[in-house]
Motif scaffolding. Sequence first.
Motif, short mmCIF file in Angstrom:
data_model
loop_
_atom_site.label_atom_id
_atom_site.label_comp_id
_atom_site.label_asym_id
_atom_site.label_seq_id
_atom_site.Cartn_x
_atom_site.Cartn_y
_atom_site.Cartn_z
N ARG A 25 1.43 -1.20 -0.08
CA ARG A 25 0.02 0.47 -0.23
C ARG A 25 1.08 1.28 0.04
NH1 ARG A 25 -3.22 -2.46 3.25
NH2 ARG A 25 -2.00 -0.88 5.05
N CYS A 26 2.02 0.82 0.66
CA CYS A 26 2.72 2.35 0.73
C CYS A 26 3.53 2.45 -0.19
CB CYS A 26 3.72 1.76 2.06
SG CYS A 26 5.19 3.33 1.99
N ASN A 28 2.27 2.08 -3.69
CA ASN A 28 1.58 1.53 -4.77
C ASN A 28 0.93 3.51 -4.52
OD1 ASN A 28 1.96 -0.49 -5.66
ND2 ASN A 28 0.59 -1.36 -5.28
N GLY A 29 0.90 3.77 -3.53
CA GLY A 29 -0.08 4.82 -2.77
C GLY A 29 0.86 6.13 -3.55
N LEU A 30 2.27 5.72 -3.29
CA LEU A 30 3.29 7.24 -3.63
C LEU A 30 3.76 6.84 -5.01
CD1 LEU A 30 6.09 6.49 -0.06
CD2 LEU A 30 4.34 8.04 -0.91
N CYS A 31 3.71 5.75 -5.60
CA CYS A 31 4.22 6.04 -7.01
C CYS A 31 2.58 6.25 -7.74
CB CYS A 31 4.61 4.18 -7.83
SG CYS A 31 5.66 3.28 -7.00
N SER A 32 1.51 5.98 -7.69
CA SER A 32 -0.06 6.64 -8.07
C SER A 32 -0.33 8.11 -7.35
CB SER A 32 -1.49 6.07 -7.59
OG SER A 32 -1.45 6.12 -5.66
N CYS A 33 0.47 8.81 -6.51
CA CYS A 33 0.89 10.15 -6.70
C CYS A 33 1.75 10.96 -7.01
CB CYS A 33 0.82 10.46 -5.36
SG CYS A 33 -0.79 9.74 -3.55
N GLY A 34 2.68 10.34 -7.62
CA GLY A 34 3.51 10.82 -8.25
C GLY A 34 5.06 10.77 -8.33
N GLN A 35 5.23 10.23 -6.69
CA GLN A 35 6.16 10.22 -6.42
C GLN A 35 7.78 8.99 -7.22
OE1 GLN A 35 7.64 11.86 -3.77
NE2 GLN A 35 5.47 13.22 -4.18
N PRO A 36 8.68 9.53 -7.25
CA PRO A 36 9.44 8.50 -7.89
C PRO A 36 9.60 7.42 -7.44
CG PRO A 36 10.70 10.75 -7.42
CD PRO A 36 9.31 10.51 -6.41
N ARG A 38 12.02 5.44 -6.62
CA ARG A 38 13.47 5.00 -5.63
C ARG A 38 12.15 5.51 -4.41
NH1 ARG A 38 16.27 1.53 -4.35
NH2 ARG A 38 17.86 2.37 -2.31
N TYR A 39 11.64 6.23 -3.87
CA TYR A 39 11.25 7.36 -3.04
C TYR A 39 10.23 6.35 -2.60
CZ TYR A 39 13.56 11.91 -4.08
OH TYR A 39 14.32 12.69 -4.15
#
Length: 74
Positions: A25-26, A28-36, A38-39
């Motif tokens: 969840r962490c 996928n959530g960050l990727c779906s918000c446009g975060q790189p 690697r982050y």
Amino acid sequence: MSGTRMIALDSFPPEPVGCRDAVQRCYNGLCSCGQPERYALEAAVTVYRYHNPDCSAFQAETVVSQWVAGALRH
């Protein structure tokens, strides 16, 4: 020297499945918000290590990478 010593480098403990959903969840959530990516991976590793404090950084990154990206094949 009285005997041979065997040292296991980064032997993998059994994978705890309980935190797998939180880790995914962490990530996928960050990727779906446009975060790189690697982050997102670093954050997911942090979540994993929170749940598994005895795990080394290398082991944590390996397990999390397999969970979020699957096994890499060359």
